[in-house]
Design an enzyme around this catalytic site. Structure first.
Site, short mmCIF file in Angstrom:
data_model
loop_
_atom_site.label_atom_id
_atom_site.label_comp_id
_atom_site.label_asym_id
_atom_site.label_seq_id
_atom_site.Cartn_x
_atom_site.Cartn_y
_atom_site.Cartn_z
N LYS A 34 0.84 -1.20 0.00
CA LYS A 34 0.00 0.00 0.00
C LYS A 34 0.88 1.25 0.00
CE LYS A 34 -3.72 -0.51 2.53
NZ LYS A 34 -4.29 -0.75 3.88
N ARG A 104 -3.06 3.11 8.62
CA ARG A 104 -3.38 1.97 7.74
C ARG A 104 -2.23 0.98 7.70
NH1 ARG A 104 -4.73 4.76 2.10
NH2 ARG A 104 -5.89 2.83 1.80
N GLY A 113 -8.02 -8.77 5.88
CA GLY A 113 -8.61 -9.10 7.17
C GLY A 113 -7.62 -9.18 8.31
N MET A 115 -5.87 -6.70 9.64
CA MET A 115 -5.89 -5.55 10.54
C MET A 115 -6.81 -4.50 9.94
SD MET A 115 -4.29 -3.65 12.95
CE MET A 115 -4.63 -1.92 13.24
N ARG A 362 -3.41 -1.30 -6.51
CA ARG A 362 -2.56 -2.50 -6.56
C ARG A 362 -3.03 -3.32 -7.76
NH1 ARG A 362 -5.57 -4.90 -1.24
NH2 ARG A 362 -7.60 -4.64 -2.14
N HIS A 478 -4.56 -42.15 -1.03
CA HIS A 478 -4.85 -42.89 -2.25
C HIS A 478 -5.95 -42.21 -3.06
CE1 HIS A 478 -6.79 -46.13 -4.63
NE2 HIS A 478 -5.54 -46.51 -4.82
N SER A 795 13.50 -42.07 -16.06
CA SER A 795 12.34 -41.31 -15.63
C SER A 795 12.39 -41.27 -14.11
CB SER A 795 11.05 -41.96 -16.13
OG SER A 795 9.95 -41.20 -15.71
N CYS A 862 8.25 -38.34 -13.67
CA CYS A 862 6.87 -38.80 -13.82
C CYS A 862 6.13 -38.87 -12.50
CB CYS A 862 6.82 -40.14 -14.53
SG CYS A 862 7.59 -41.47 -13.60
N TYR A 882 11.88 -33.40 -19.91
CA TYR A 882 10.43 -33.24 -19.85
C TYR A 882 9.91 -33.56 -18.46
CZ TYR A 882 10.10 -38.31 -19.91
OH TYR A 882 10.23 -39.63 -19.58
P1 ADP Z 1 -7.62 -2.21 3.72
O1 ADP Z 1 -6.18 -2.58 3.63
O2 ADP Z 1 -8.42 -3.10 4.56
O3 ADP Z 1 -8.21 -1.96 2.36
P2 ADP Z 1 -7.29 0.62 3.99
O4 ADP Z 1 -6.06 1.07 4.69
O5 ADP Z 1 -7.24 0.68 2.51
O6 ADP Z 1 -7.67 -0.83 4.51
O7 ADP Z 1 -8.49 1.48 4.52
C1 ADP Z 1 -9.81 1.13 4.27
C2 ADP Z 1 -10.60 2.31 3.77
O8 ADP Z 1 -10.53 3.39 4.68
C3 ADP Z 1 -10.11 2.88 2.47
O9 ADP Z 1 -10.59 2.18 1.38
C4 ADP Z 1 -10.69 4.29 2.52
O10 ADP Z 1 -12.01 4.28 2.08
C5 ADP Z 1 -10.62 4.60 3.99
N1 ADP Z 1 -9.44 5.43 4.25
C6 ADP Z 1 -8.22 5.04 4.62
N2 ADP Z 1 -7.40 6.10 4.72
C7 ADP Z 1 -8.14 7.19 4.42
C8 ADP Z 1 -7.86 8.59 4.35
N3 ADP Z 1 -6.66 9.07 4.59
N4 ADP Z 1 -8.89 9.40 4.01
C9 ADP Z 1 -10.10 8.91 3.76
N5 ADP Z 1 -10.43 7.62 3.80
C10 ADP Z 1 -9.46 6.76 4.14
MG MG Z 2 -7.77 -0.73 1.04
#
Ligand code: ADP
Ligand code: MG
Ligand code: MG
Length: 905
Positions: A34, A104, A113, A115, A362, A478, A795, A862, A882
């Site tokens: 990210k 973030r 999921g 964090m 990404r 098996h 083989s 094989c 192969y």
């Molecule tokens: P995840 O990795 O679970 O996608 P993110 O870090 O992308 O989590 O955050 C989830 C959401 O929170 C983002 O898609 C965005 O909508 C919101 N968000 C995160 N940072 C900001 C920010 N600086 N301003 C506004 N919204 C934010």
């Molecule tokens: Mg995100």
């Protein structure tokens, strides 16, 4: 790995609008995915809310020191925080015009999921007033504050989210409203007050001394305390059990750490000209180039994904008053991102009062069909090269395209889960024995074979069934191995299934459900689920894209791909899938059904005449078998392995026979009949071995019973001669299994050559049939230079080679200790699925020594590993000619071989 030179990296603009970004997309090992891409987007001039990223390495130092900050790190963060405040012209916690940030997480690999994000950090009892002043919207400000306390308590402090949800529900009930949006600014002010009380009550002051004020826990008012705790929580999340488990499953290293992005907030919830959304630059389901995604007006963060309100398609953005400009800009950015990243991108964005902000990008996840289409179209658009297109498709993903699946629109209840042992879905009536499966198939009814675990006796039933379901055994049991080989769906190890084979039913533990013979069931071997009833199946549409990519793959790969097949239908299938021959034709599969009786007669009779008759019967049958195989593979090599398994596998189970005798005695059967059975039992017992895998099998059989290889070679040569006379070009090769010393091979080669010369003279055709051997014992690999003098080809049987190198029984490997080994990282992965480095060394040695003994020797693999993409990279590096794998893996192997060639070029 790039060395982290700094702890913190800035991204975005300064107060004068200059880009001050310090990172870029190459730095994902330092900044996480990210952070690296936020930096990259800022670098290419896209609107990114400014912020800074704390490195993954800092996370690891902190974690390794037992959650203690490395010296100076907090100071550096404070400097970058001050710098961000200067760039933004706002301060965290300010009572006039406060800066708010999000915190973030972001590891080098996406870990969904792991964090949650904390939004609106920096709000406190003073800065709330600043936010109200700036927005002139008290309701928005109080809603932001209550969301912040809620997220902070849940994500950072680990408090139960229900504590807060309950308070909201109580408030709504009290006010007589049904929706959050009906709560007024005053209600939200009251909620903030209540939330702070919940926080104070539930947080343990001993664990968080910085939160104790005047002896009482209080929600932190100091933004620096808020920030530090949030960062520590993100760091800590790297080692939470969920994240550890996820990494183990996805084979992600534990020492990468996660970065933390501290980013100034932008608001998608400031009214009707604000919005938030997610998008893909192309359709991730089918790859079509279109404006794809959803948005919500007046919303924040994950509201879109959470599905609380109905979203709108982003294609409509351009038509909404106040959002049209941002919509047009977004469409333009799609092109910019694709041109820059040269891939389909997944995007998160927010529009604040008409202004577009990019929050994440990404490479987008996509289905196999989309991956193929996108790779091919991007090559046509000139965005990527053919080689890059080849690299863009994950070989394992192709599986999705090669098997039937549950209809996505179907609804069904999953009644049990097991291991996804062999991909594809199957529907049929439940049967509980191989014989019942055969009977059902013969009557034209589709069935699913349900067994505790399967054994070689079940083979005919496994072939007859649409799919296989077992309550026992792992992914190399098996059932799993055979099912994958046949391309049949298989779910195994479904522990909840309590099978009573005698009653022909299976209870599902923990429920009062019982599957009875004839009940329709559905299994999905791709996901490992069991469903009661018939689920609608679809054969995924095979577009020409798969063919195109595989053709491109064939242009660059040097490693050949053959198939393991032992009947003409599978041979034809392999050919259709692009196999350049049969690398392994197992002849034991040809001794099923009524043939089993013949071979039993041979094994159990001492009378020479009866034995000879049995062998000549087998010969007749085998000529037909080979004729069909060689014809289907006309012009391509077919390696036939002479009989390999321990003979007792063809005999009745002594345990069942003993039961039968006991029954006969109890029911007063005739003494003669009983004596005959006893005699049989004694003979069968005579074949029992303590370690059958180390016993009378492979070439040892042929040495003890030369009549067997003679018969088989004669059948091969005869079928070959017949086809040659018909004007075809059969190319059989004879493979002698389980050789450990060169003289074994020399002896059996002599037998084979004599028979071939015989048949050649009898039939009046010239026969050129190479003879080679399996290398599947360490001694064979080590003395491969000697063995090669007697072999036209090698083989590598990597299943047995793995078994004998480790001394692990492959039939029991998933049972007790290997799972623990994997948990404790004593083994990096299951060596029966992906070739182990030590076993690969033996293969490499075998290839090198083999060429010393015979410079022209052809070397292949094989074992199961032949269809495993990771192992294919190893085999390509070693320089094998192969790999040979099950027919359904052939396309996967072709692609993986091309990728290996590109990577190792
Ligand atoms: P995840 O990795 O679970 O996608 P993110 O870090 O992308 O989590 O955050 C989830 C959401 O929170 C983002 O898609 C965005 O909508 C919101 N968000 C995160 N940072 C900001 C920010 N600086 N301003 C506004 N919204 C934010
Ligand atoms: Mg995100
Ligand atoms: Mg073997």
């Amino acid at each position: 790995m790039t060395e982290a030179v700094k702890r913190v990296y800035a991204f975005g603009k300064d107060a004068n609008g200059n880009n001050v970004t310090e990172g870029n997309t190459e730095m994902k090992w330092v900044l996480g995915g990210k952070g690296a891409n936020l930096a990259e987007m800022a670098n290419i001039g896209l609107p990114v809310p400014p912020g800074f990223t704390i490195t993954c390495q800092t996370c690891m130092e902190y974690a390794n020191a037992g959650n203690v900050w490395p010296e100076g790190a907090l100071d550096t963060i404070a400097e970058y925080r001050a710098d961000l405040e200067e760039r933004m012209g706002k301060k965290l916690g300010d009572a006039e015009d406060p800066l708010l940030v999000s915190v973030r997480s972001g590891a080098p690999f996406s870990m969904p999921g792991m964090m949650d994000t904390v939004l609106n950090l920096g709000l406190n009892d003073e800065s709330i007033n600043g936010l109200i002043k700036q927005t002139e919207n008290p309701r928005f400000a109080w809603d932001s504050y209550r969301r912040f306390i809620q997220m902070f308590s849940n994500v950072v402090m680990g408090l139960d989210g229900d504590l807060f949800e309950n308070a909201i529900v109580a408030m709504k009930n009290d006010r007589g409203v049904s929706s959050d949006t009906d709560l007024t600014a005053e209600d939200l002010t009251q909620l903030v007050y209540e939330f702070k009380a919940i926080f104070a009550e539930n947080v343990d002051g001993d664990a968080y001394p910085t939160l104790v004020v005047d002896g009482e826990v209080a929600f932190p008012q100091d933004p620096m305390v808020q920030l530090q705790l949030a960062i520590e929580a993100v760091f800590g999340s790297w080692n939470n059990p969920r994240a550890v488990l996820y990494r183990q499953k996805e084979k992600i290293a534990d020492d990468l750490g996660t970065a933390v992005n501290v980013q100034s907030m932008v608001f998608g919830n400031k009214g009707e000209t604000s919005a938030t959304g997610v998008a893909f630059t192309r359709n991730p389901a089918n790859g079509e180039r279109e404006f794809y995604g959803d948005y919500l007006v007046n919303a924040q963060g994950e509201d879109v994904v959470a599905g609380i309100r109905n979203t709108s398609p982003i294609a409509e953005l351009k038509e909404v008053e106040g959002l049209e400009e941002a919509g047009a800009q977004l469409e333009e950015i799609f092109g910019v991102l694709e041109n820059h990243f040269r891939d389909m991108c997944d995007i998160e964005f927010t529009i604040e009062q008409g202004k577009l902000w990019m929050l994440q990008t990404r490479a987008g996840k996509r289905t196999a069909a989309a991956a193929l289409r996108i790779a091919i179209e991007m090559e046509k658009e000139g965005l990527i090269s053919k080689e890059e297109a080849i690299m863009r498709v994950a070989p394992d993903q192709l599986d999705q395209l090669l098997h039937p699946q549950f209809d996505k629109s179907a609804t069904y209840d999953v009644v049990a889960r097991g291991l996804n042992a062999s991909p594809g879905a199957a529907v049929g009536e439940a049967v509980f024995s191989a014989a019942d499966a055969v009977a059902a198939a013969e009557a034209g009814r589709k069935c699913v074979l349900v067994r505790w675990e399967t054994n070689p006796d079940d083979l005919a039933g496994m072939i007859a069934a649409e799919g296989i379901l077992t309550s026992h055994g792992g992914k190399t049991s098996h059932a799993a191995v055979i099912a994958r080989g046949m391309g049949a769906p298989c779910v195994c190890g479904v522990e909840a299934l309590k099978i009573d084979a005698a009653k022909k039913e299976a209870a599902i533990a923990g429920t009062d459900l019982v599957i009875r013979e004839g009940d329709m069931i559905s299994i999905d071997g791709t996901t490992g689920i069991v469903v009661l009833g018939a689920v609608e199946l679809v054969m995924p549409e095979l577009t020409g894209d798969l063919d195109t990519i595989l053709e491109w793959a064939d242009e660059v790969r040097t490693l050949g791909v053959r198939a393991n097949a032992d009947n003409p239908e599978d041979a034809q299938l392999s050919r259709d899938f692009g196999a350049a021959g049969i690398g392994l034709c197992r002849t034991e599969h040809m001794f099923l059904g009524d043939r089993k009786q013949i071979i039993q007669t041979f094994i159990l009779n001492d009378d020479e005449l009866i034995r000879e008759k049995a062998v000549s019967d087998l010969f007749e049958a085998q000529v037909g078998d080979f004729y069909g195989m060689f014809k289907a593979m006309d012009g391509l090599p077919v390696i036939v392995r002479l009989l390999d398994p321990p003979l007792h596998e063809f005999l009745e189970s002594p345990r069942e026979l003993a039961v039968e005798i006991a029954k006969m005695e109890a029911t007063g059967a005739s003494a003669d009949a009983i004596a005959e059975k006893r005699d049989l039992l004694e003979k069968i017992d005579g074949f029992a071995e303590q370690n059958p895998m180390l016993g009378m099998r492979g070439c040892r059989l042929g040495i003890v019973y030369p009549i067997l290889p003679e018969m088989q070679v004669r059948a091969i040569a005869t079928a070959c001669a017949q086809l040659q006379k018909e004007g075809l070009s059969p190319k059989p090769e004879i493979m002698i299994p389980l050789v450990s010393v060169v003289d074994e091979l020399a002896k059996l080669r002599g037998v084979a050559e004599a028979v071939i010369a015989d048949v050649s003279a009898e039939e009046g055709v010239e026969l050129d049939i190479p003879v080679g051997t399996m290398i599947e014992l360490p001694r064979a690999a080590i003395t491969a230079n000697e063995i090669a003098t007697q072999a036209d080809f090698f083989s590598f049987g990597t299943n047995d080679l793995t078994q004998t190198t480790f001394g692990f029984s492959r039939d029991d490997v998933e049972g007790e200790f290997v799972p623990q080994y994997l948990n404790e990282h004593l083994l990096p992965y299951n060596p029966f699925a992906t070739i182990d480095a030590g076993v690969a060394k033996l293969v490499e040695m075998g290839v090198a020594l083999g060429h010393e003994g015979n410079p022209d020797i052809v070397c292949g693999v094989c074992g199961e590993h032949g269809g495993d993409p990771e192992s294919i990279h190893t085999f390509n590096r070693i320089g094998l000619d192969y790999v040979s794998c099950s027919p359904y893996r052939v396309p996967v192997a072709r692609l993986a071989a091309a990728q290996a060639a590109i990577k190792q070029a």
